[in-house]
Enzyme design. Structure first.
Site, short mmCIF file in Angstrom:
data_model
loop_
_atom_site.label_atom_id
_atom_site.label_comp_id
_atom_site.label_asym_id
_atom_site.label_seq_id
_atom_site.Cartn_x
_atom_site.Cartn_y
_atom_site.Cartn_z
N GLY A 89 33.21 58.79 -64.10
CA GLY A 89 33.50 58.42 -62.60
C GLY A 89 33.13 57.61 -62.27
O GLY A 89 32.32 56.44 -62.58
N GLY A 91 31.37 55.44 -60.71
CA GLY A 91 29.89 54.79 -61.01
C GLY A 91 29.22 54.16 -59.73
O GLY A 91 28.21 53.90 -59.67
N ARG A 92 30.11 52.92 -59.43
CA ARG A 92 29.61 51.64 -58.40
C ARG A 92 31.13 51.68 -58.05
O ARG A 92 30.93 50.23 -57.16
CB ARG A 92 29.52 50.66 -59.25
CG ARG A 92 30.28 50.35 -60.29
CD ARG A 92 29.09 48.68 -60.94
NE ARG A 92 29.97 48.45 -62.10
CZ ARG A 92 30.14 46.85 -62.72
NH1 ARG A 92 29.19 46.04 -61.69
NH2 ARG A 92 30.61 46.76 -63.21
N LYS A 107 33.74 48.06 -54.83
CA LYS A 107 33.11 47.95 -56.43
C LYS A 107 31.61 46.84 -56.21
O LYS A 107 31.70 46.24 -55.64
CB LYS A 107 33.97 47.16 -56.66
CG LYS A 107 33.03 47.97 -58.17
CD LYS A 107 33.96 46.98 -59.61
CE LYS A 107 33.44 47.20 -60.71
NZ LYS A 107 34.35 46.59 -61.94
N ARG A 177 43.09 57.67 -64.53
CA ARG A 177 43.18 57.32 -65.40
C ARG A 177 42.78 57.39 -66.10
O ARG A 177 43.18 59.17 -66.55
CB ARG A 177 41.69 56.15 -65.98
CG ARG A 177 41.03 55.50 -64.56
CD ARG A 177 39.67 55.62 -64.56
NE ARG A 177 39.19 55.16 -63.20
CZ ARG A 177 38.44 53.21 -63.57
NH1 ARG A 177 38.74 52.94 -64.73
NH2 ARG A 177 38.74 52.78 -61.79
N ASP A 246 39.30 55.33 -69.97
CA ASP A 246 38.63 55.29 -68.69
C ASP A 246 38.78 53.94 -68.19
O ASP A 246 38.96 54.14 -66.32
CB ASP A 246 37.04 55.95 -68.37
CG ASP A 246 35.82 54.76 -69.35
OD1 ASP A 246 36.13 55.79 -70.45
OD2 ASP A 246 35.67 54.01 -68.71
#
Length: 478
Positions: A89, A91-92, A107, A177, A246
Site C-alpha cells: 500500500g 506507505g508514504r 509523496k 498497479r 507493486d
C-alpha cells in the site's frame, strides 16, 4: 483558476472501502518551495501566479486542502524481487483528489496504515530525483507519472543519517498497479476485484466499457502497453531498478522512481540497485521481468477470465515487445526499411558498444551526424576495428535505402536525445540543494523538458560520464 475556485473529486473512493484507508497528511516543519512545474499546473487548470504564493506551499505541504479533497492511501500487494507480499500500500503517499482526470498525491506527507514501521517521509535527495526524472521521461516521450511541485523543509528525517524532509506533489491519470489486483485476488475478494477492474476500464480504457469480454480486452491492452513501455526503456537506455509488481502501472506508465539510472557506457548486464544482488532487475532483463509481472497479473485476473484465454494474450507479449523495439531502433539509426536480419544487426551494434565500453547516449547522438567520416565515432572507443566492422555493415544498409543525409540526420536528432539525466548529474543537483542552492535543479529541469535541443550552456553534461561516477548503484530509498 485560483485555488479557491478549484474543486476536487475522489473517484477512487467509490470503490469498496477495502481498497483504501482514509488518512490526513502530516505537514513538514518550515516548508519552502524548491520548484513548480508550470506545464502540469496548466493541466490542472491552476493559474501560474498561484504557484508563487504561500498558499501553494501549504497546499503541497498538506496543510491546505482544496474544495472536495478527501485524503486517503491506496491498498495493494506485490511481488518484491519475486516474492509475494500480501499487504503493501501507499506507505508514504497520500492521495488528495482529482482534477481533469489527474490524481494528485503527496509523496512524503507522513505515515499511513501501510507504512510498515516506516515514517512516511521522503528526503530531499529522493524527492529531487523523482521530480526531475518524471519530467525527463515525459520530455523523452515515454509514458510516465509527472509532478506539480517539490518543497523542502527544516523537518528532520532519519535514513542512514539525519536528512531534511521533502514532499513531491505528483500526478497521474492512474495510480492502480498490478499489485492492486494481486491484493484482492490473494484475499479472494472477487467482488472487490471486479469493481477494481471496472474502475480501471473506466479510468484508463474507457473504450472498453460496453464491449463484450471487457476483462480479457483489459488484459490485452495492459500487455500491449507494457510491451511498448519496456521497448521504450530499452531503446533509450533507462533502468527502473525495482520492477516489483507493486511498481508496475496498469495504465502502462513509468511508475515510482527509486534507484533508477540511465546507462553510462552500454552494459547489457548493468545493475543500478545495490539491493538487487542477483541482477533480477538488470538492464537486459527488464523485458523478461515485464513478462513475468504480466504473468502475475494474469493469475490475479483469472477469477474474471479463464486463464487459457489470458495465457493466449500473454503469449503475444514477446512479439509485441520485439516489434516495437526493432521499430524504435530503426528510428535511432535513421533507417526506414524493415529487414529480416534487423535483430542480428542491432545485436551486432550493441555487442560492439559493450566490447568498446561506449557511452550509449553519446554514441547515438554522434551517429545522428554521421555522413561517412568515422573519426568522431572511432574516438568513442579505445579500439577501432570493432566499430569499423559494424560501420561497414551500416554503410551498406544506408546505401541500400538511399535516404538523403540531411533527412536522415534530422530524424535521428529528433529521436536520439543529446541529454539524459544521468545519476552523476542528479547527484550534483542534490549536493548543491542540500546546501540551499537549487540552481542545478532548475538547470536539469530545463534539460528534462527539452532533451533533444543543443542547450550550449549545458554542454558539459552532453559528454561521457566522468569515470569516477560511472555505473554507481543506489538504494531503494534513493
Amino acid at each position: 483558476m485560483k485555488f479557491n475556485e478549484i474543486k476536487l473529486t475522489n473517484p477512487y473512493l467509490n470503490l469498496p472501502q477495502e481498497c483504501y484507508d482514509r488518512v490526513e497528511p502530516s505537514p513538514l516543519v518550515k516548508p519552502f518551495l524548491i520548484h513548480a512545474n508550470k506545464a502540469v499546473a496548466k493541466l490542472l487548470d491552476m493559474d501560474e501566479e498561484e504557484l508563487t504564493t504561500k498558499v501553494f506551499v501549504n497546499f503541497v505541504n498538506g496543510a491546505f486542502l482544496l474544495q472536495g479533497s478527501d485524503t486517503f492511501a491506496m491498498c495493494y500487494a506485490g511481488h518484491q524481487f519475486g516474492h509475494f507480499v500480501p499487504r503493501l500500500g501507499d506507505g508514504r503517499a497520500i492521495n488528495i483528489g482529482t482534477v481533469n482526470g489527474l490524481h494528485m498525491q503527496l509523496k512524503g506527507a507522513g505515515e499511513t496504515k501501510y507504512s510498515r514501521s516506516g515514517d512516511g517521509r521522503a528526503v530531499l535527495r529522493s524527492s529531487i530525483r523523482e521530480y526531475l526524472m518524471s519530467e525527463a521521461m515525459y520530455g523523452l516521450g515515454i509514458e510516465t507519472t509527472r509532478a506539480l511541485a517539490i518543497i523542502g523543509s527544516e523537518h528532520k528525517v532519519y535514513r542512514e543519517n539525519w536528512e531534511k524532509g521533502s514532499i513531491v506533489l505528483r500526478v497521474s491519470p492512474s495510480w492502480v498497479r498490478f499489485g492492486t489486483f494481486e491484493y484482492f485476488a490473494h484475499k479472494k475478494k472477487f467482488k472487490e476485484l471486479e469493481a477494481l477492474a471496472d474502475y480501471t476500464i473506466e479510468e484508463s480504457y474507457p473504450y472498453l466499457v460496453n464491449v463484450s469480454d471487457k476483462y480479457l480486452k483489459l488484459f490485452t491492452e495492459v500487455v500491449k502497453k507494457t510491451a511498448k513501455l519496456m521497448a521504450q526503456w530499452q531503446a533509450v537506455g533507462f533502468q527502473h531498478g525495482v520492477m516489483n509488481t507493486d511498481n508496475m502501472s496498469i495504465a502502462g506508465l513509468t511508475l515510482d522512481y527509486g534507484p533508477y539510472a540511465f546507462l553510462d557506457e552500454y552494459d547489457f548486464n548493468n545493475i543500478c540497485n545495490h539491493t538487487d544482488q542477483h541482477g533480477r532487475y538488470s538492464f537486459g532483463n527488464q523485458p523478461n521481468i515485464g513478462h513475468w509481472n504480466l504473468q502475475a497479473l494474469m493469475v490475479a485476473l483469472s477469477s474474471l477470465v479463464h486463464r487459457d484465454k489470458l495465457q493466449k494474450v500473454l503469449e503475444q507479449y514477446a512479439n509485441l515487445y520485439t516489434s516495437k523495439y526493432l521499430e524504435l531502433m530503426r528510428k535511432k539509426l535513421g533507417l526506414k526499411e524493415e529487414k529480416e536480419n534487423d535483430l542480428d544487426f542491432f545485436k551486432h551494434l550493441l555487442g560492439t558498444l559493450q566490447t568498446l565500453s561506449v557511452d550509449y547516449t553519446l554514441f547515438f547522438r554522434t551517429l545522428s551526424r554521421y555522413n561517412g567520416d568515422r573519426t568522431s565515432l572511432l574516438k568513442l572507443g579505445l579500439y577501432h576495428q570493432p566499430m569499423n566492422d559494424w560501420l561497414d555493415v551500416y554503410d551498406k544498409r544506408l546505401k541500400e535505402e538511399s535516404v538523403p543525409f540531411i533527412d536522415r540526420s534530422m530524424q535521428m536528432l529528433k529521436t536520439n536525445p543529446k541529454y539524459v539525466l544521468k545519476n552523476y548529474m542528479l547527484q550534483e543537483a542534490i549536493d548543491k540543494a542540500q546546501k540551499g542552492d537549487f540552481s542545478v535543479v532548475d538547470d536539469l529541469f530545463q534539460i528534462a523538458q527539452d532533451p533533444y535541443s543543443e542547450h550550449p550552456q549545458f554542454e558539459r553534461w552532453a559528454g561521457v560520464t566522468p569515470e569516477e561516477f560511472k555505473n554507481r548503484k543506489l538504494s531503494c530509498s534513493s
